[in-house]
Design a protein around this motif. Structure first.
Motif, PDB file in Angstrom:
ATOM      1  N   GLU A 129      39.552 -31.265  65.909  1.00 35.83           N
ATOM      2  CA  GLU A 129      38.443 -31.024  64.994  1.00 35.83           C
ATOM      3  C   GLU A 129      38.909 -31.057  63.537  1.00 35.83           C
ATOM      4  O   GLU A 129      38.276 -31.671  62.674  1.00 35.83           O
ATOM      5  N   LEU A 130      40.047 -30.401  63.252  1.00 31.66           N
ATOM      6  CA  LEU A 130      40.552 -30.370  61.884  1.00 31.66           C
ATOM      7  C   LEU A 130      41.065 -31.739  61.461  1.00 31.66           C
ATOM      8  O   LEU A 130      40.880 -32.158  60.309  1.00 31.66           O
ATOM      9  N   ALA A 131      41.719 -32.446  62.372  1.00 26.58           N
ATOM     10  CA  ALA A 131      42.212 -33.784  62.053  1.00 26.58           C
ATOM     11  C   ALA A 131      41.068 -34.697  61.638  1.00 26.58           C
ATOM     12  O   ALA A 131      41.165 -35.446  60.657  1.00 26.58           O
ATOM     13  N   GLN A 132      39.980 -34.625  62.377  1.00 29.40           N
ATOM     14  CA  GLN A 132      38.822 -35.455  62.053  1.00 29.40           C
ATOM     15  C   GLN A 132      38.237 -35.080  60.702  1.00 29.40           C
ATOM     16  O   GLN A 132      37.865 -35.951  59.902  1.00 29.40           O
ATOM     17  N   ALA A 133      38.155 -33.786  60.423  1.00 26.27           N
ATOM     18  CA  ALA A 133      37.577 -33.329  59.161  1.00 26.27           C
ATOM     19  C   ALA A 133      38.435 -33.719  57.960  1.00 26.27           C
ATOM     20  O   ALA A 133      37.914 -34.012  56.880  1.00 26.27           O
ATOM     21  N   LEU A 134      39.776 -33.714  58.134  1.00 27.29           N
ATOM     22  CA  LEU A 134      40.684 -34.031  57.035  1.00 27.29           C
ATOM     23  C   LEU A 134      41.027 -35.509  56.956  1.00 27.29           C
ATOM     24  O   LEU A 134      41.693 -35.945  56.003  1.00 27.29           O
ATOM     25  N   GLY A 135      40.610 -36.279  57.952  1.00 24.74           N
ATOM     26  CA  GLY A 135      40.955 -37.692  57.968  1.00 24.74           C
ATOM     27  C   GLY A 135      42.419 -37.931  58.279  1.00 24.74           C
ATOM     28  O   GLY A 135      43.033 -38.877  57.781  1.00 24.74           O
ATOM     29  N   LEU A 136      42.989 -37.082  59.121  1.00 21.79           N
ATOM     30  CA  LEU A 136      44.391 -37.186  59.509  1.00 21.79           C
ATOM     31  C   LEU A 136      44.482 -37.502  60.998  1.00 21.79           C
ATOM     32  O   LEU A 136      43.497 -37.403  61.741  1.00 21.79           O
ATOM     33  N   SER A 137      45.696 -37.844  61.428  1.00 16.94           N
ATOM     34  CA  SER A 137      45.917 -38.004  62.860  1.00 16.94           C
ATOM     35  C   SER A 137      46.058 -36.621  63.493  1.00 16.94           C
ATOM     36  O   SER A 137      46.478 -35.657  62.841  1.00 16.94           O
ATOM     37  N   ARG A 138      45.739 -36.538  64.763  1.00 18.07           N
ATOM     38  CA  ARG A 138      45.893 -35.253  65.446  1.00 18.07           C
ATOM     39  C   ARG A 138      47.367 -34.864  65.500  1.00 18.07           C
ATOM     40  O   ARG A 138      47.699 -33.671  65.461  1.00 18.07           O
ATOM     41  N   THR A 139      48.261 -35.844  65.553  1.00 20.42           N
ATOM     42  CA  THR A 139      49.697 -35.556  65.582  1.00 20.42           C
ATOM     43  C   THR A 139      50.124 -34.795  64.337  1.00 20.42           C
ATOM     44  O   THR A 139      50.940 -33.870  64.401  1.00 20.42           O
ATOM     45  N   THR A 140      49.555 -35.179  63.171  1.00 19.84           N
ATOM     46  CA  THR A 140      49.901 -34.501  61.921  1.00 19.84           C
ATOM     47  C   THR A 140      49.477 -33.038  61.953  1.00 19.84           C
ATOM     48  O   THR A 140      50.253 -32.141  61.620  1.00 19.84           O
ATOM     49  N   VAL A 141      48.238 -32.784  62.373  1.00 23.15           N
ATOM     50  CA  VAL A 141      47.751 -31.406  62.439  1.00 23.15           C
ATOM     51  C   VAL A 141      48.527 -30.620  63.485  1.00 23.15           C
ATOM     52  O   VAL A 141      48.875 -29.455  63.282  1.00 23.15           O
ATOM     53  N   SER A 142      48.834 -31.246  64.613  1.00 22.17           N
ATOM     54  CA  SER A 142      49.584 -30.586  65.670  1.00 22.17           C
ATOM     55  C   SER A 142      50.969 -30.169  65.173  1.00 22.17           C
ATOM     56  O   SER A 142      51.447 -29.067  65.473  1.00 22.17           O
ATOM     57  N   ALA A 143      51.617 -31.049  64.370  1.00 22.88           N
ATOM     58  CA  ALA A 143      52.938 -30.720  63.837  1.00 22.88           C
ATOM     59  C   ALA A 143      52.860 -29.558  62.855  1.00 22.88           C
ATOM     60  O   ALA A 143      53.737 -28.678  62.838  1.00 22.88           O
ATOM     61  N   ALA A 144      51.804 -29.537  62.024  1.00 20.18           N
ATOM     62  CA  ALA A 144      51.640 -28.441  61.062  1.00 20.18           C
ATOM     63  C   ALA A 144      51.408 -27.120  61.791  1.00 20.18           C
ATOM     64  O   ALA A 144      52.031 -26.092  61.478  1.00 20.18           O
ATOM     65  N   TYR A 145      50.502 -27.138  62.772  1.00 21.86           N
ATOM     66  CA  TYR A 145      50.246 -25.926  63.559  1.00 21.86           C
ATOM     67  C   TYR A 145      51.514 -25.474  64.285  1.00 21.86           C
ATOM     68  O   TYR A 145      51.823 -24.280  64.360  1.00 21.86           O
TER      69      TYR A 145
END
Length: 484
Positions: free
Chosen positions: A54-70
């Motif tokens: 959900e956050l990846a889509q909202a920020l226009g990022l890949s899910r991998t990027t958000v997953s790495a940050a989390y």
């Protein structure tokens, strides 16, 4: 209790301008921005963040990027919940002291400069006061040590302190507390019910905002004029109070963070405008004695009323480690506070009260030495800021402990993250407001020695330069909430 859910649109507003080209991998920048929001208190603890997809889509990022940050924040203890589960905000629980730099950026320099606290170190007078207090302590040991309102001699000293300011006060009008913040907490518990509006000047002291929210109050901000004027919006404050506000919390003496001072005419107009309302006017006078331009007596307001409560403290003028403050109010209010405080605390340690009494009866000698020191550091910081960051607007405060700088763009949160990588810890402007305000503002204390201020400005300028160089020309920066 159901954890608070932070929706993507709200999180994006808090993040503001968090990403800068060339400042490192996107996942690391996102993790740093989220870490800052948690440490600043703009994201409450135990709040549930949006899912990775959900956050990846909202920020226009890949899910991998958000997953790495989390994942990075989970490893550090700032998020709980395994991958695939709801991520909730938290704080590291590693036992023992945790290095400050590790809570900001693992790659930050060891020699970190912390500008998040506007406080002075203790001077020799504090140690001497404790020595004298220890000599007097044995006379108190046969008693039980519980003083719900505070030691009589300290209340007498505080009352005499107000008398010298032109406010005749009796010890029965004083309640000794663990600092001014503790006094505000007591008042909120007694006077404010869940959902009650509490009027505040905006920006304001962050811990006061936290206390209002914790008490279930609803902060009702009234913006300070920011068009070259130095006063308060008296009509706006009065109108907000007439909306049924239970309390108004204002910092009118060397306002934190702006440093401005409410003049006597404005105080009289405010009190006149509040006649007929049921609003309790709480004046935080923590910085009242730290006048740096003009006569210190100018800030000693003699406007009084049974609907005015004053909060005082020794934390800013003497030392933050001396957790002594007080409430000055009508006797009936003090009696109610004394009766209700037992459910929160049982009073203030006797030794600290004895030391505080010693310091309050020195005739102002310690403060007379501190004011020139602070004045010199204020002027030094302003000079260096003007040289290193000429496009910043830095008004000269008439008192207090900090400069409220205006940045050339709404980049405060991004700058705070960039400065952490330079070994400089900052309190982001939005920490002093509600709804993501003040992305163009930054509070800069001048309480450090000149050589440390020099180094702090150099690091700040480097961070600002890297951020400015990374922004594509012509690209409009989006503010994190309204700009004042």
């Amino acid at each position: 209790m159901t954890p608070r859910l932070i929706r993507p649109v709200s999180l994006i507003r808090h993040l503001g301008v968090w990403r800068a080209p060339g400042a490192g991998p996107a996942w690391r920048q996102l993790a740093g921005a989220l870490r800052l929001l948690i440490l600043d208190g703009r994201l409450p603890l135990e709040a549930r963040l949006p899912g990775e997809r959900e956050l990846a889509q909202a920020l226009g990022l890949s899910r991998t990027t958000v997953s790495a940050a989390y994942g990075s924040l989970r490893d550090e203890g700032f998020l709980t919940g395994g991958q695939g589960a709801a991520a909730r905000t938290g704080l590291p629980s590693t036992p023992g002291p945790r290095p400050v730099r590790s809570t900001l950026d693992p790659e930050a320099p060891e020699d970190l400069i912390d500008l998040t606290s506007a406080v002075l170190p203790a001077d020799a007078n504090v140690h001497a006061a404790y020595v004298r207090a220890l000599e007097r302590l044995p006379a108190r040991l046969p008693g039980h040590g519980y003083e719900s309102a505070g030691l009589e001699e300290l209340r007498e000293a505080v009352a005499a302190h107000y008398g010298r300011r032109g406010l005749p006060t009796s010890p029965g009008q004083i309640l000794i507390t663990h600092g001014a913040h503790n006094g505000l907490v007591h008042l909120l518990r007694l006077m404010v019910r869940p959902g009650d509006p509490v009027v505040i000047d905006h920006p304001t002291y962050p811990q006061a905002l936290d206390a209002i929210l914790a008490a279930g109050g609803r902060p009702l901000p009234v913006a300070l004029p920011d068009n070259g004027e130095e006063g308060w919006d008296i009509e706006g404050l009065a109108s907000a109070c007439r909306s049924g506000a239970a309390m108004a919390y204002l910092v009118v003496d060397h306002h934190n963070p702006t440093g401005r001072l409410m003049r006597a005419a404005e105080r009289n107009r405010l009190l006149t405008a509040l006649k007929g309302t049921q609003t309790l006017l709480v004046l935080d006078e923590t910085l009242v004695e730290l006048t740096l331009s003009g006569d210190p007596a100018v800030s000693a307001s003699t406007v009084d009323s049974p609907r005015i409560v004053r909060l005082g403290s020794m934390s800013k003028s003497v030392w933050g480690g001396l957790r002594i403050g007080w409430i000055r109010a009508d006797r009936a209010v003090i009696q109610r506070l004394s009766q209700s405080r037992a459910s929160l605390d049982l009073g203030v340690p006797v030794l600290e009260q004895l030391a505080a009494a010693e310091l309050l009866t020195d005739g102002g000698a310690a403060l007379s030495l501190r004011r020139p020191l602070l004045r010199a550091r204020r002027d030094h910081l302003l000079k260096r800021l003007g040289e290193a960051l000429p496009d910043w607007v830095c008004p000269r405060p008439v008192g207090g402990l900090s400069v409220w700088a205006q940045l050339p763009a709404p980049i405060c949160s991004a700058l705070t993250v960039a400065a952490a990588a330079e070994g400089l810890r900052l309190a982001a402007g939005p920490r002093f407001g509600v709804d993501g305000a003040f992305e163009r503002r930054l509070r800069l204390p001048y309480t450090l020695p000149e050589e440390r201020l020099d180094e702090a400005v150099e690091r700040l300028a480097r961070a600002a330069g890297k951020l400015a160089g990374a922004r594509p020309p012509g690209r409009r920066q989006v503010a994190d909430g309204p700009v004042y």
